[in-house]
Design an enzyme around this catalytic site. Structure first.
Site, PDB file in Angstrom:
ATOM      1  N   SER A 193      -2.972  -9.673   1.981  1.00 37.47           N
ATOM      2  CA  SER A 193      -3.163 -10.022   3.402  1.00 37.47           C
ATOM      3  C   SER A 193      -2.057 -10.861   4.027  1.00 37.47           C
ATOM      4  CB  SER A 193      -4.513 -10.719   3.645  1.00 37.47           C
ATOM      5  OG  SER A 193      -5.570  -9.801   3.609  1.00 37.47           O
ATOM      6  N   THR A 194      -0.976 -11.137   3.298  1.00 33.84           N
ATOM      7  CA  THR A 194       0.064 -12.013   3.843  1.00 33.84           C
ATOM      8  C   THR A 194       1.155 -11.268   4.611  1.00 33.84           C
ATOM      9  OG1 THR A 194       1.357 -11.976   1.798  1.00 33.84           O
ATOM     10  CG2 THR A 194      -0.277 -13.745   2.043  1.00 33.84           C
ATOM     11  N   ASP A 230       0.833  -1.208   0.000  1.00 33.42           N
ATOM     12  CA  ASP A 230       0.000   0.000   0.000  1.00 33.42           C
ATOM     13  C   ASP A 230       0.869   1.261   0.000  1.00 33.42           C
ATOM     14  OD1 ASP A 230      -2.343   1.515   0.097  1.00 33.42           O
ATOM     15  OD2 ASP A 230      -2.678   1.176   2.228  1.00 33.42           O
TER      16      ASP A 230
END
Length: 173
Positions: free
Chosen positions: A125-126, A38
């Site tokens: 999400s990891t 992000d």
């Protein structure tokens, strides 16, 4: 004439350097940037991405886990950034697998709706969200394979792995 489903490639590298019609961002629900993928996407893409994210949040509120929104790609080598919010791992009993699958499915559907032919995904999400990497890799590939027939104009899906562990897991699958 029917089109065959798109091709899946697995690469090790930096998603911000990946040329594709759409690059997927593993975003926070606020869409305001953060760490990991992000932060890298917001930094490399420049202020246009943040401005577009602010407009979206002002109009619709935070983006729920599993959903996706699209913005300009700013300075990135892409037309769009598709922001999707992955689930935070809480043991797998709070809908995490479904939400993670929805991230991949909704991003592909949004890419197709915006006439994209190529799309690049990170490992959603990891990182700080703690999703176990083997399970996340299985969900990612299974969902992409299930969704590709629904989006016949998507010619190529690239899984871009920053870390070697994620790259090896996806290659094995």
């Amino acid at each position: 004439m029917t089109k065959t489903p798109g091709k899946i490639e697995i690469l090790r590298g930096d998603i911000t350097q990946t040329a594709a019609d759409a690059i997927v961002n593993a975003a926070k629900s606020s869409l305001m940037g953060g760490g990991g993928v992000d932060g890298a996407i917001h930094q490399a893409g420049g202020p246009a991405i943040l401005e577009a994210c602010i407009q979206i949040v002002n109009q619709t509120g935070p983006c729920p886990a599993g959903e996706a929104v699209i913005t300009t790609a700013g300075n990135l080598p892409a037309k769009y950034v598709i922001h999707t919010v992955g689930p935070v791992w809480s043991g797998g009993h709070k809908g995490e697998p479904e939400k993670l699958a929805n991230c991949y499915c909704n991003a592909l559907l949004l890419a197709a709706k915006n006439h994209c032919r190529t799309i690049a995904f990170p490992n959603i999400s990891t990182g700080v969200y703690g999703y176990p990497k083997p399970e996340a890799a299985q969900i990612a590939l299974a969902t992409i394979k299930q969704t590709l027939p629904l989006v016949p104009d998507i010619e190529k899906v690239v899984m871009v792995c920053f870390y070697q562990e994620n790259f090896e897991l996806l290659k094995q699958l």
